[in-house]
Design a protein around this motif. Structure first.
Motif, PDB file in Angstrom:
ATOM      1  N   ILE A 428       0.840  -1.204   0.000  1.00 57.85           N
ATOM      2  CA  ILE A 428       0.000   0.000   0.000  1.00 57.85           C
ATOM      3  C   ILE A 428       0.876   1.256   0.000  1.00 57.85           C
ATOM      4  O   ILE A 428       0.550   2.247  -0.631  1.00 57.85           O
ATOM      5  N   HIS A 429       2.000   1.176   0.704  1.00 57.52           N
ATOM      6  CA  HIS A 429       2.921   2.325   0.760  1.00 57.52           C
ATOM      7  C   HIS A 429       3.921   2.313  -0.389  1.00 57.52           C
ATOM      8  O   HIS A 429       4.853   3.117  -0.394  1.00 57.52           O
ATOM      9  N   LYS A 430       3.780   1.364  -1.290  1.00 60.78           N
ATOM     10  CA  LYS A 430       4.715   1.180  -2.407  1.00 60.78           C
ATOM     11  C   LYS A 430       6.152   1.090  -1.888  1.00 60.78           C
ATOM     12  O   LYS A 430       7.068   1.749  -2.394  1.00 60.78           O
ATOM     13  N   SER A 431       6.326   0.310  -0.846  1.00 63.56           N
ATOM     14  CA  SER A 431       7.674   0.175  -0.281  1.00 63.56           C
ATOM     15  C   SER A 431       8.045  -1.295  -0.156  1.00 63.56           C
ATOM     16  O   SER A 431       7.358  -2.157  -0.700  1.00 63.56           O
ATOM     17  N   LYS A 432       9.136  -1.565   0.541  1.00 66.70           N
ATOM     18  CA  LYS A 432       9.729  -2.903   0.527  1.00 66.70           C
ATOM     19  C   LYS A 432       9.665  -3.579   1.884  1.00 66.70           C
ATOM     20  O   LYS A 432       9.579  -2.925   2.918  1.00 66.70           O
ATOM     21  N   VAL A 433       9.782  -4.923   1.843  1.00 65.21           N
ATOM     22  CA  VAL A 433       9.817  -5.693   3.080  1.00 65.21           C
ATOM     23  C   VAL A 433      11.059  -6.569   3.092  1.00 65.21           C
ATOM     24  O   VAL A 433      11.344  -7.259   2.113  1.00 65.21           O
ATOM     25  N   LEU A 434      11.783  -6.529   4.204  1.00 61.79           N
ATOM     26  CA  LEU A 434      12.896  -7.452   4.377  1.00 61.79           C
ATOM     27  C   LEU A 434      12.538  -8.424   5.496  1.00 61.79           C
ATOM     28  O   LEU A 434      12.249  -8.011   6.618  1.00 61.79           O
ATOM     29  N   LEU A 435      12.501  -9.718   5.162  1.00 52.71           N
ATOM     30  CA  LEU A 435      12.251 -10.738   6.174  1.00 52.71           C
ATOM     31  C   LEU A 435      13.610 -11.290   6.600  1.00 52.71           C
ATOM     32  O   LEU A 435      14.444 -11.579   5.739  1.00 52.71           O
ATOM     33  N   GLY A 436      13.822 -11.420   7.895  1.00 59.19           N
ATOM     34  CA  GLY A 436      15.115 -11.930   8.345  1.00 59.19           C
ATOM     35  C   GLY A 436      14.958 -13.119   9.257  1.00 59.19           C
ATOM     36  O   GLY A 436      14.069 -13.126  10.099  1.00 59.19           O
ATOM     37  N   SER A 437      15.795 -14.131   9.067  1.00 60.35           N
ATOM     38  CA  SER A 437      15.780 -15.277   9.979  1.00 60.35           C
ATOM     39  C   SER A 437      16.965 -16.186   9.699  1.00 60.35           C
ATOM     40  O   SER A 437      17.472 -16.235   8.580  1.00 60.35           O
ATOM     41  N   ALA A 438      17.388 -16.911  10.731  1.00 57.93           N
ATOM     42  CA  ALA A 438      18.387 -17.957  10.530  1.00 57.93           C
ATOM     43  C   ALA A 438      17.676 -19.238  10.116  1.00 57.93           C
ATOM     44  O   ALA A 438      18.266 -20.122   9.510  1.00 57.93           O
ATOM     45  N   THR A 439      16.393 -19.319  10.467  1.00 58.58           N
ATOM     46  CA  THR A 439      15.621 -20.537  10.232  1.00 58.58           C
ATOM     47  C   THR A 439      14.261 -20.141   9.656  1.00 58.58           C
ATOM     48  O   THR A 439      13.268 -20.184  10.368  1.00 58.58           O
ATOM     49  N   PRO A 440      14.205 -19.706   8.406  1.00 61.13           N
ATOM     50  CA  PRO A 440      12.940 -19.183   7.867  1.00 61.13           C
ATOM     51  C   PRO A 440      11.791 -20.187   7.974  1.00 61.13           C
ATOM     52  O   PRO A 440      12.034 -21.403   7.973  1.00 61.13           O
ATOM     53  N   ALA A 441      10.595 -19.652   8.066  1.00 62.55           N
ATOM     54  CA  ALA A 441       9.409 -20.500   8.029  1.00 62.55           C
ATOM     55  C   ALA A 441       9.401 -21.245   6.698  1.00 62.55           C
ATOM     56  O   ALA A 441       9.856 -20.717   5.683  1.00 62.55           O
ATOM     57  N   VAL A 442       8.896 -22.447   6.689  1.00 64.75           N
ATOM     58  CA  VAL A 442       8.869 -23.240   5.462  1.00 64.75           C
ATOM     59  C   VAL A 442       8.152 -22.482   4.338  1.00 64.75           C
ATOM     60  O   VAL A 442       8.637 -22.437   3.201  1.00 64.75           O
ATOM     61  N   GLU A 443       7.044 -21.812   4.639  1.00 61.93           N
ATOM     62  CA  GLU A 443       6.317 -21.037   3.613  1.00 61.93           C
ATOM     63  C   GLU A 443       7.200 -19.956   3.007  1.00 61.93           C
ATOM     64  O   GLU A 443       7.174 -19.714   1.811  1.00 61.93           O
ATOM     65  N   THR A 444       7.914 -19.272   3.885  1.00 63.65           N
ATOM     66  CA  THR A 444       8.709 -18.146   3.420  1.00 63.65           C
ATOM     67  C   THR A 444       9.833 -18.620   2.511  1.00 63.65           C
ATOM     68  O   THR A 444      10.067 -18.050   1.445  1.00 63.65           O
ATOM     69  N   TYR A 445      10.500 -19.673   2.935  1.00 66.48           N
ATOM     70  CA  TYR A 445      11.612 -20.167   2.136  1.00 66.48           C
ATOM     71  C   TYR A 445      11.089 -20.704   0.806  1.00 66.48           C
ATOM     72  O   TYR A 445      11.707 -20.534  -0.240  1.00 66.48           O
ATOM     73  N   TYR A 446       9.911 -21.314   0.863  1.00 63.54           N
ATOM     74  CA  TYR A 446       9.277 -21.795  -0.356  1.00 63.54           C
ATOM     75  C   TYR A 446       9.006 -20.619  -1.302  1.00 63.54           C
ATOM     76  O   TYR A 446       9.307 -20.673  -2.487  1.00 63.54           O
ATOM     77  N   ASN A 447       8.447 -19.551  -0.768  1.00 62.24           N
ATOM     78  CA  ASN A 447       8.189 -18.355  -1.583  1.00 62.24           C
ATOM     79  C   ASN A 447       9.467 -17.815  -2.206  1.00 62.24           C
ATOM     80  O   ASN A 447       9.471 -17.339  -3.338  1.00 62.24           O
ATOM     81  N   ALA A 448      10.558 -17.883  -1.432  1.00 59.65           N
ATOM     82  CA  ALA A 448      11.835 -17.394  -1.943  1.00 59.65           C
ATOM     83  C   ALA A 448      12.347 -18.315  -3.050  1.00 59.65           C
ATOM     84  O   ALA A 448      12.792 -17.854  -4.103  1.00 59.65           O
ATOM     85  N   LYS A 449      12.243 -19.614  -2.807  1.00 61.54           N
ATOM     86  CA  LYS A 449      12.705 -20.589  -3.811  1.00 61.54           C
ATOM     87  C   LYS A 449      11.893 -20.499  -5.097  1.00 61.54           C
ATOM     88  O   LYS A 449      12.405 -20.741  -6.182  1.00 61.54           O
ATOM     89  N   GLN A 450      10.626 -20.180  -4.954  1.00 61.02           N
ATOM     90  CA  GLN A 450       9.768 -20.053  -6.123  1.00 61.02           C
ATOM     91  C   GLN A 450      10.003 -18.750  -6.878  1.00 61.02           C
ATOM     92  O   GLN A 450       9.374 -18.503  -7.897  1.00 61.02           O
ATOM     93  N   GLY A 451      10.811 -17.886  -6.291  1.00 61.89           N
ATOM     94  CA  GLY A 451      11.079 -16.618  -6.954  1.00 61.89           C
ATOM     95  C   GLY A 451      10.071 -15.519  -6.647  1.00 61.89           C
ATOM     96  O   GLY A 451      10.157 -14.414  -7.164  1.00 61.89           O
ATOM     97  N   LYS A 452       9.118 -15.841  -5.774  1.00 61.73           N
ATOM     98  CA  LYS A 452       8.151 -14.808  -5.406  1.00 61.73           C
ATOM     99  C   LYS A 452       8.835 -13.751  -4.537  1.00 61.73           C
ATOM    100  O   LYS A 452       8.564 -12.554  -4.654  1.00 61.73           O
ATOM    101  N   TYR A 453       9.694 -14.202  -3.653  1.00 62.73           N
ATOM    102  CA  TYR A 453      10.505 -13.296  -2.840  1.00 62.73           C
ATOM    103  C   TYR A 453      11.956 -13.383  -3.299  1.00 62.73           C
ATOM    104  O   TYR A 453      12.388 -14.430  -3.777  1.00 62.73           O
ATOM    105  N   GLY A 454      12.689 -12.312  -3.102  1.00 65.46           N
ATOM    106  CA  GLY A 454      14.126 -12.382  -3.319  1.00 65.46           C
ATOM    107  C   GLY A 454      14.773 -13.190  -2.190  1.00 65.46           C
ATOM    108  O   GLY A 454      14.198 -13.325  -1.113  1.00 65.46           O
TER     109      GLY A 454
END
Ligand code: ADP
Ligand code: ZN
Ligand code: ZN
Length: 814
Positions: A428-454
């Protein structure tokens, strides 16, 4: 011409409500301003203007509003947009989001109770109305808004109350003030010029004939060799000197005082530049920025102690320099003074902190500062509810420890996930999100692997310290060979001893608080149960009490079995309290501290223990998962996990993922500085795949296995889960309701409906519980699915017997 406004009321009803306004009001009112309105049987509420129009409502006569409460909107259009998304996605009313979003002081209603502010000093000028209320509160400890309407003989009372709050005369009652103010402990150290050991002789020489001062410095060096922060009182005692001697060295700028533990954010003007990034950190930083050019969301997967926080700091700095707002989200209990102090050093004049342990006034203050886009609220560090603050210009949202389950709100509605809601807010703010973790949630890592997230990885610890060496200790074997003392294996005892001998600190992790989770009669096998919940009571030995961890019920520990009268009661399982006790016996010399829900109540409880551990007043810290959250202690060389099995066996599709995350995170507390740390995990199952993956640091392998299982059993990220919970005090009614609902839902969802089922804990606070779970494949249309559920919910609630049953919908229940 008639004029109307549609308003949001802070109630669970889905729709907006229409009120009549005058022409003058119609040109004054803007979306996001508050108005006082009557609703239901002469109840007064604070409502929020959604829009202004000229269409009369159908089917009812619009009432007039009582009055307008704001001169300018306190909620902006970006927020309203975000709230609408939350309400649609998480299937709750806008009113419920409204209620969750605003500090309670902004939400006066007829039942709100107010009291005198004990800190009120009598020097305020009060108007006649204000004085009447002030006087009434001299005779009655509290008044409801209703009472005040009677006292003043008019309905337009909210502005009077608002003024009284602002003048600090009254407080809203639900607000419990923290009595405890943390003690500031005064420490002493050499100033930077003199801090190295090589300068000792030069320093002594420079003191010339000041004998007392020389002795003091020598004593200081003795204490310093213990590698602990030095309290002023200790130094004074040990050197047997008077305060003026210390003071004269401070005046000469040889020694300086400092304090550990702080109250709320209090910017003292002390700042430091952000740290120079290492080559690897710099590469990660660049790569994050490159990813942001293509992707709205990027995951930084960096091992524990790799310096993620320093990378965040550099990103934050850039945004602040551009005048943009930054939101730094953390799980509630990871919001420690440690991180606050660190960010305060870098960004003191920009930093505001927002979380639930702050008082209402503090929260209102932060809200207002952000609303006015003040400099001191450009960087907001907060728990999930800080998503709702009135930002106008977010440049970046950081979600640290993004895998943490406490980002999800379970009760009450809105049942949102802060990480996912953050992604929408940033959009909504046309800005960015940085997710940080040593042990990402399975969903998040999946999204990253799929190329949805960097995806950016950082696999080196700062200073190239190795990740700790993890040892699995087979306690089945140890029991067989009689090498256990209480709950400690000989191996763990040896490792603790070694660490203590080296003057290093130890963290021990046990997932349960209390002394023993179950008390059992040896004669008949009966365990004392909570009278209000379907659970066994937990024994707390300190107060010789049995407690329920679900409703807070407590009773004295009985001497006899309630069922058969036998005196042979034994305890099963173990909690933090018992570990603490055993440690006192095993290591009588060591200072043992305990960190769990029982020892960290109150605003400062948690910080107090962390402060003591940091100051090395505690040698061994025993705790629950609270310990795993982003803490940075330099002197911890050993982490012990007392029992890995109970978390692995938890009946939940996420149990394995969570166990992995928890164990890697607690292990990450070991050896953060210089020396490689050690971790001992005690288990009956050393060959369990998750423990193997923890000990070899195989996140990828864990991820692949978990993902396969999710695919096979239809769980996220391949399926969405919507969970419906029914609750009622009458067993039969909830049973019938659940069956009816099960039939209706299964006619639409067929095999995608699970249940109705009875959860493992089937009754809490006298409410019987039933669950129904709907699994929705990603190919299905989410909106039409939700519409179907809402239709069925409406028919359910149209049935008279079922209407009193509490009906909760939880989207993405994980
Ligand atoms: P993480 O958040 O990845 O667990 P931290 O950001 O807490 O790691 O960093 C771990 C420790 O290393 C902290 O004490 C931090 O101050 C230190 N550190 C990290 N990067 C640097 C750097 N570039 N320069 C100096 N110290 C650093
Ligand atoms: Zn018995
Ligand atoms: Zn209970």
């Amino acid at each position: 011409m008639n004029y109307y406004t549609n308003v949001i009321l802070p109630i669970p009803l889905q729709k907006l409500f229409t009120y009549k306004i005058t022409e003058a009001e119609s040109s004054f009112l803007k979306p996001g301003m508050r108005v006082a309105v009557e609703f239901g049987k002469s109840k007064v509420y604070t409502a929020l203007v959604f829009n202004v129009h000229q269409t009369a409502p159908e089917g009812y006569e619009a009432k007039e509003i009582y009055q307008i409460l704001d001169d300018i909107p306190i909620v902006n259009e970006l927020q309203l947009k975000h709230w609408e998304w939350i309400s649609n996605y998480y299937m709750c009313s806008l009113g419920e989001v409204f209620r969750a979003a605003l500090p309670s002081a902004f939400l006066l209603e007829s039942e709100t109770e107010i009291k005198l502010n004990t800190e009120f000093s009598n020097d305020q000028e009060l108007s006649d109305d204000e004085f009447l209320i002030f006087e009434a509160l001299q005779h009655q400890t509290q008044l409801s808004i209703f009472n005040i309407i009677e006292i003043l003989g008019k309905k337009t009372v909210f502005p009077v109350i608002k003024d009284l709050i602002e003048k600090n005369v009254i407080v809203v009652k639900e607000q419990i003030y923290e009595q405890y103010k943390p003690k500031l402990i005064k420490y002493i150290r050499l100033t930077e010029v003199w801090s190295s050991n090589e300068k000792l002789s030069e320093l002594i020489d420079s003191l010339g004939r000041a004998k007392k001062q020389r002795e003091l410095i020598l004593t200081y060096f003795q204490l310093k060799s213990l590698k602990k922060p030095i309290k002023v009182s200790d130094l004074q005692e040990k050197a047997n000197c008077s305060a003026p001697v210390i003071k004269s060295l401070v005046d000469k700028e040889i020694l300086e005082f400092y304090f550990i533990q702080k109250d709320r954010i209090n910017f003292e003007g002390k700042t430091s530049e952000i740290k120079q990034l290492t080559t690897f950190q710099e590469a990660a930083f660049k790569s994050i920025k490159e990813n942001f050019e293509q992707k709205q969301v990027t995951l930084l997967k960096g091992i524990t102690s790799s310096g993620k926080t320093e990378i965040y700091a550099k990103l934050i700095k850039e945004k602040l320099e551009k005048g943009e707002q930054v939101l730094y989200l953390l799980p509630e209990i990871a919001l420690t003074t440690q991180l606050i102090d660190r960010l305060q050093l870098y960004f003191g004049e920009y930093l505001s902190v927002f979380h639930s342990k702050y008082s209402m006034n503090e929260r209102v203050e932060v809200w207002n500062n952000i609303c006015e886009n003040k400099k001191k609220a450009r960087l907001v560090l907060g728990a999930r509810s800080s998503l709702f603050l009135p930002y106008s210009n977010i440049g970046l949202i950081i979600v640290d420890e993004e895998h943490e389950s406490s980002f999800k709100q379970y009760d009450p509605a809105p049942r949102y996930h802060a990480r996912d809601a953050a992604v929408v807010l940033a959009n909504i703010h046309k800005s960015k999100v940085l997710l940080g973790s040593a042990t990402p949630a399975v969903e998040t890592y999946y999204n990253a692997k799929q190329g949805k997230y960097g995806l950016v990885e950082l696999n080196r610890r700062f200073g190239d310290v190795l990740l700790p060496e993890i040892e699995l200790v087979d306690i089945k074997e140890k029991h067989r060979k009689k090498r256990m003392t209480g709950h400690f294996s000989d191996r763990l005892i040896k490792m603790i001893k070694d660490a203590l001998d080296e003057k290093e600190q130890v963290i021990l992790f046990q997932n349960r608080r209390g002394f023993a989770p179950v008390v059992e009669c040896e004669t008949c096998g009966v365990s004392p149960q909570c009278p209000q919940c379907d659970v066994s009571l937990t024994f707390h030995s300190y107060r010789k009490e049995l407690r329920c961890h679900y409703c807070g019920y407590r009773q004295a520990m009985p001497y006899n079995c309630v069922a058969c009268g036998s005196e042979k009661l034994s305890t099963k399982g173990f909690g933090t309290e018992q570990i603490e006790l055993e440690l006192h016996q095993l290591f009588p010399e060591a200072n043992v501290g305990r960190m769990d829900l029982d020892t960290t109540r109150g605003k400062y409880g948690y910080q107090k223990i962390i402060g003591q551990f940091e100051a090395q007043e505690i040698d061994i810290l025993v705790g629950t998962q609270m310990l795993s959250k982003g803490l940075d202690f330099g002197n911890v060389s050993l982490v012990g996990v007392m029992n890995a099995d109970n978390m692995l066996n938890f009946p939940d599709f996420r149990a394995h993922e969570r166990s992995y995350q928890l164990m890697v995170q607690v292990s990450g507390r070991a050896g953060r500085n210089k020396k490689r740390g050690k971790v001992a995990i005690q288990t009956f199952n050393p060959f369990h795949q998750i423990l193997q993956q923890v000990s070899t640091n195989s996140y990828e392998e864990m991820f692949k296995e978990q993902l396969d299982e999710r695919w096979q059993y239809h769980y996220p990220p391949f399926y969405r889960i919507i969970k419906i919970t029914l609750r009622h005090k009458d067993f039969n009614r909830v049973e019938q309701g659940a069956n009816w609902l099960g039939k209706s839902l299964s006619s639409v969802f067929h095999e995608d409906l699970l249940g109705p089922t009875t959860p493992a804990i089937s009754k809490i606070r006298n409410y019987y519980i039933r669950h129904l779970v709907i699994k929705i494949s990603k190919k299905q249309n989410l909106t039409s699915t939700k519409n179907n559920i809402i239709k069925i919910k409406n028919s359910f609630q149209a049935i008279k017997e079922f209407r009193p049953i509490k009906f909760n919908i939880d989207v993405d229940n994980y």
